[in-house]
Every structure is written in structure tokens, then in C-alpha cells.
Design an enzyme around this catalytic site. Sequence first.
Site, PDB file in Angstrom:
ATOM      1  N   HIS A  97      29.672  -1.414 -15.785  1.00 31.07           N
ATOM      2  CA  HIS A  97      29.758   0.098 -17.017  1.00 31.07           C
ATOM      3  C   HIS A  97      29.873   0.890 -15.939  1.00 31.07           C
ATOM      4  O   HIS A  97      28.923   1.371 -15.389  1.00 31.07           O
ATOM      5  CB  HIS A  97      28.009  -0.633 -18.217  1.00 31.07           C
ATOM      6  CG  HIS A  97      28.118   0.674 -18.884  1.00 31.07           C
ATOM      7  ND1 HIS A  97      28.148  -0.115 -20.077  1.00 31.07           N
ATOM      8  CD2 HIS A  97      27.914   1.820 -18.975  1.00 31.07           C
ATOM      9  CE1 HIS A  97      28.466   1.151 -20.636  1.00 31.07           C
ATOM     10  NE2 HIS A  97      27.857   1.760 -19.560  1.00 31.07           N
ATOM     11  N   ARG A 117      29.529   9.570 -24.138  1.00 29.33           N
ATOM     12  CA  ARG A 117      30.529   9.815 -24.233  1.00 29.33           C
ATOM     13  C   ARG A 117      31.622   9.821 -24.937  1.00 29.33           C
ATOM     14  O   ARG A 117      32.699  11.338 -25.414  1.00 29.33           O
ATOM     15  CB  ARG A 117      31.820   9.060 -23.153  1.00 29.33           C
ATOM     16  CG  ARG A 117      31.111   9.304 -21.326  1.00 29.33           C
ATOM     17  CD  ARG A 117      31.724   8.085 -20.451  1.00 29.33           C
ATOM     18  NE  ARG A 117      30.833   6.915 -20.388  1.00 29.33           N
ATOM     19  CZ  ARG A 117      31.456   5.650 -20.105  1.00 29.33           C
ATOM     20  NH1 ARG A 117      33.066   5.665 -20.286  1.00 29.33           N
ATOM     21  NH2 ARG A 117      30.936   5.468 -20.154  1.00 29.33           N
TER      22      ARG A 117
END
Length: 217
Positions: A97, A117
Site C-alpha cells: 500500500h 489522494r
Amino acid sequence: MIRTLQDRGIHLGIDVHMEHTIVQLIQDGERVVGAFGYDRERGHFRLFKAKAIVLATGGIGRAYKITSNSWEYTGDGQALAYNAGADLIDMEYVQFHPTGMVWPPSVRGILVTEGVRGEGGVLRNSDKKRFMFDDIPDLYKTQTADNEEEGWRYTQGDKEARRPPELLTRDHVARCIVREIKEGRGSPHGGVFLDIAWIQQRLPKGEEHIKRKLPSM
Ligand SMILES: Cc1cc2nc3c(=O)[nH]c(=O)nc-3n(C[C@H](O)[C@H](O)[C@H](O)COP(=O)(O)OP(=O)(O)OC[C@H]3O[C@@H](n4cnc5c(N)ncnc54)[C@H](O)[C@@H]3O)c2cc1C
């Protein structure tokens, strides 16, 4: 005081404590016929007889210094199988991740959701450069924004816009981060910067927006 047989360390066939850690597979020749382990709560040893065993012990995240995995992801299943004579293949296929906390130490390893994000957070190196535009894989070029403006519009729900490069596949984003760190453009604590505060330039109530959309972050 009533003491059960279990309190005295004597085990019958039935066990109310189901959480055991297996440390070895038992073999009869090449055939696996059981497993040996210990009760996690009490530490008692336990031998299991079995006609068949399924190994499902998760990943090997604890092989890495910084990880969101719990203490138990130490590749036990892979080691048990290997010690019993199995061949291991594709061991390098580990999914990373891309974003997790590296500093301060109290939060080291905590996962930072992709949502940061997704809400417009951008990755910057120590030169404050947004480096993800530098390397967009050919396969994804047509689906990825080639400028910051378009990337921003995507995060705000514009269906005509393409996704920003920070939302490329996990392996690619993780590799780009590692590249920046290895080439000396990382943060002082060995990561890079994930900047979400900048969206205040775009949204007048940016701070409120971040707190509402990403409360745990
Ligand atoms: C912080 C975090 C967030 C995640 N978020 C998502 C998400 O949003 N969506 C998603 O799809 N995936 C997510 N994942 C990934 C997902 O959790 C894993 O891919 C999935 O749980 C793997 O399943 P598994 O059955 O292979 O192993 P696990 O679920 O890891 O189970 C392995 C089990 O084996 C046991 N075990 C280990 N060693 C032994 C031993 N020696 N003896 C006996 N038992 C043992 C462990 O106690 C554990 O119960 C996340 C992972 C993390 C760490």
C-alpha cells in the site's frame, strides 16, 4: 475454588480456547498428518491430528521495517510449508500500500487511506516537486491526467477528467516513492510528503472539507 482440568494444564479432546499458533507440521514420511502449536492465551502446547491441513496464515508484512500488518504476519504458513518440503514460488509478489505514516514514531506504520489522494492529496519530494507526473507507464498514459488542473478536476468528480497520477496502481506509486527516497529526495524521516493542505488554495473552506471527508486522517 473450582479448578478445571484445563487450569491444571491437562487437555481433553475438546478445547474451548481455539486460538493456537502452529509452529510445526507433523509428518509421517512425506505426508502431513498433524500440526504442533501452542494456545495463545495460556501457552499450553497442543498436538493436532489431521487428515488434511489448509494453510491460510496471511502475508509476510512483518519482514519489513514499516508495515501496517499486525505482529503475526511473519510468513508462518510459508515457513511451515517450506520446512515440510514444499517448494515456494512467487515469493516476491508482495503488494504494497503506497502510503502509510513514517513519522512521528507513535503513528509509524499506520495506513494512510487512498482517500487522501482521492480527495486531491499529492505526493511531493524534498524539493517540494510533485514527482508522480515524471513517470506515467505507457499502458496508463491515455487514462491519466497529464496536468495538475485535470487531475484536480477528477478528484472533484468531473467525469470528463482523467485521474491524477497519484491514483495510478499501488505497485507503481509505491515504486515511484521508493525511487525518490533512494535518489536522496525523501523526507528527513525516510518517506516523502503527502500534501492535502494545498487544496485550501482551491477550496475556500478547505480545512473543513478535509476534516469532513477524511475524519480519521
Ligand atoms: C491496515 C490494513 C488495511 C486493509 N484494508 C483492506 C481493504 O480495505 N480492502 C481489502 O480488500 N483488503 C484490505 N487489506 C488487506 C486484507 O486485509 C488482506 O489481503 C486479507 O486479510 C488477507 O487474507 P488472508 O486470509 O490471506 O490472511 P489474514 O486475513 O491475514 O489471516 C491470516 C490468519 O492466520 C493466522 N495465523 C498466522 N500465523 C499463524 C500460525 N503460525 N498459526 C496459526 N494461525 C496463524 C492469523 O492469526 C490470521 O488470523 C488491508 C490490510 C491491512 C493490514
